[in-house]
Design an enzyme around this catalytic site. Structure first.
Site: not given
Lengths: 318, 318, 318
Positions: B230-232
């Site tokens: 997922a993001h980051n």
């Protein structure tokens, strides 16, 4: 690809002073032929050493004594790591070279489909847009590839199969040796995938090629979407896997096994014929056929139900 | 893209009567520069307010007092929702405009590969059929993209990487603000993905771009198939993730972490160096390095085994 | 496609000696019209027999007596297997025939995109490289298809949608009848998928077409990556599904449901409005709305937490 054993030894920085032989591949102790290299890194396979037919074996000095006289020992303290380096020598060379496939009558191939060299299609094969068939792929008669399917080199698909979009067959198995510094060295996956007749594979599945030999999906099996089949799995005839199932490496499913959604296996184990694994179940050891299992670690479903009931009573009693 | 703060305020229907400034992006309170907009919507980050370097902050009137004098407050009761609307101003404009990439020597690029603008390839890069590389993607030397890989704009891939078919890197992180009516407003994901050298990513994986900054996969890490990052997220060096692993947003894995098949993390947590998470495990809080964990919620594996044994005793005692 | 009932009977090796009628499709007892064929293979639907409007029904001789006089009985001991064979008669014919779509103004379509026949696009539609839109697909205005998306024939996508790369919509649901020899006979999935307005679907998802009727994703819903939506699901408005969620067939999610990562449902059940299913949860029966559930089988999260605490106490007491 063929190398002399002295070339391979030099690449691996290993001593070798014997009668040189030609090596044309790598395989396990049990399967290797006299023109293949093998390796020994797990004491539980020591019983195979006296019987191996391998031309040469990467092995520690102690166990080397167990090899037959016809097999050359390449002595190393790190046989698995050396195997990894050796595997690269036999890796398929990827390229964009494209060649028109040989095909039977009545095939319907979208103009955007890309082929490697030496692809062979049966009769009445349908291949929709955006598919890729790598070198030496074969596809049997009446099979349908929906758009954007990828078949890596050497993949064999049977007759009357349906492969849904986004599915990738023949991608590399997940195999690495490890250096003392904690780096991972790729073991090139030089086997392939064989899909027999009458198989349907859903969308966005991944079926890994074998490290040696073949990953096999047998006749009449039906896979749902987003399923992972790891290297060297052998899936029996008429087996059903619901969506998001994951099979770890060298799992052997019998015939008419049913795997529920999101269930999985731990690899190097066998699930017997006519077994059912309930959804989300996790198989951690070989299971006898003809029964239904659930939970993680998977147990017979009646036991699992009792475990859930017992847990619920613990809560209610407080 | 650059806007004046007064333009942004007008778009967001917010009052602004001060010295106007130019805003060229959005970032967190801790990371925003004097030409960036930030936002405050979680009391646990109040300690960051006095130290922020942001040019302007979307913030409620009470907390606005804590901002330094150099930072302009844009007062709102719904800072996160306003952030979502503001994020759209800085979103990348998608288009089919294509441009030949800059590339080093000995690249082998299939003629069906599609490029956005400003793509840069190193030497000896192999890109097979059906891949897409969006605007300003870069790919390091000796890297291989198997067929039908998608790299969204701004993705950076290192040297000696292998990306398997169907994998999507740089797709949008899953971020939404919510209206009082229960509708979800997209927070445009204006960061990117950085994949360092010597990384292998399996087939049909998804690696989300960061909302701000970068999702990072560090050197030597190997991912199996069907994995969600997922993001980051920040994945440490030489980490291994088996198939169908899922990492929620802002997960930080240390170096040489091993995640078993179908294991997952809950996001905004840290898994220490040299940890192992057994298959199907679910990490719900940060975990100390060097240990093996299992179960959901994940606990040390010896504890998990005792829990399973205790459950089994409950059943057998009846 | 239209067949006479006598043609169908002959194909299925069933007796039929009545007034012949034209049959143009297959549907359930509850939904079939007088020009459609239906089937009866589950006693719990016997109450629907007297009310069915189906033109003809595949049914055993005993239950056939319950049909209205206007409905023709095709007597068989294996109605589900006969349904499977009949479904093939109505299957869409796949081909590579391509036709320029009808489209509104300001569309931006990559030259590599492939279309079937009869595709209709609204205004300002963006379709990036490698996408495939099958026969009679429609896409509403302002919708974006990222690279390598596959939309099977008959898929309807609304306005203002975003579909990320590698996602497959309209692939076949996983439906088979079984012979006495344990072989699986495909039930052709002759329904479609309808995605309403303002929906975002992440990368490498799979959304199966309905066996009859439509799989529906309602307005404002947002799906993360690697999600499986099986045939005939109905996902309510403004629902959120995190990555790797799996919904089995005919799941009905209400509005503003939240499904955590890797959670799943068992199919043929309903999750009420404003429910939350925690990550890795497994829903095995219908759940009342407005509550949060966890675990497998999913229970209210407060009960699940007590179960975990009770288990931990069992371990600590030893």
């Amino acid at each position: 690809m063929t190398y002399t054993l002295s070339q391979i030894s030099k690449t691996l920085n290993l001593d070798f002073n014997g009668n040189d032989i030609e090596i044309d591949g790598i395989h396990t102790l049990a399967e290797a032929s006299s023109s293949q290299l093998s390796f020994f890194n797990d004491a539980k396979y020591a019983f195979q050493l006296p019987k191996t037919k391998a031309g040469a074996v990467l092995i520690d000095s102690e166990h080397a004594k167990l090899l037959p006289v016809s097999t050359i020992a390449l002595i190393t303290d790190e046989p698995y790591l050396k195997l990894a380096y050796a595997s690269k020598l036999f890796a398929h060379t990827l390229s964009t070279v494209s060649e028109a496939p040989k095909m039977g009558s009545d095939c319907d191939i979208d103009e955007s489909v890309r082929f490697g060299s030496g692809v062979v299609l049966g009769e009445n094969v349908t291949i929709l847009a955006g598919c890729y068939l790598g070198d030496h792929v074969s596809v049997g008669s009446n099979t349908i590839l929906h758009p954007n399917v990828t078949l890596y080199h050497g993949t064999k698909i049977g007759r009357n199969c349906i492969i849904h979009s986004g599915t990738v067959i023949g991608c590399d198995g997940y195999g690495f040796a490890h250096t003392k510094q904690g780096e991972h060295v790729k073991i090139y996956q030089n086997g392939n995938v064989v899909v027999e007749d009458d198989v349907e594979i859903g969308a966005n599945c991944t079926v890994d090629r074998a490290v040696f030999g073949s990953t096999v999906i047998r006749r009449g099996t039906k896979l749902d979407n987003l399923i992972q089949i790891a290297h060297n799995c052998d899936i029996g005839e008429h087996t059903l896997c619901a969506a998001q199932v994951g099979l770890a490496g060298s799992t052997k499913l019998g015939r008419n096994v049913v795997m529920g959604g999101q269930s999985a296996t731990a690899g190097h184990l066998e699930v017997g014929d006519f077994s059912t694994i309930a959804g989300k179940g996790g198989v951690t050891k070989s299971l006898e056929g003809g029964k239904t299992y659930a939970g993680f670690p998977a147990v017979e479903i009646k036991v699992w139900r009792k475990m859930q009931a017992a847990l619920m009573r613990l809560v209610k009693n407080r």
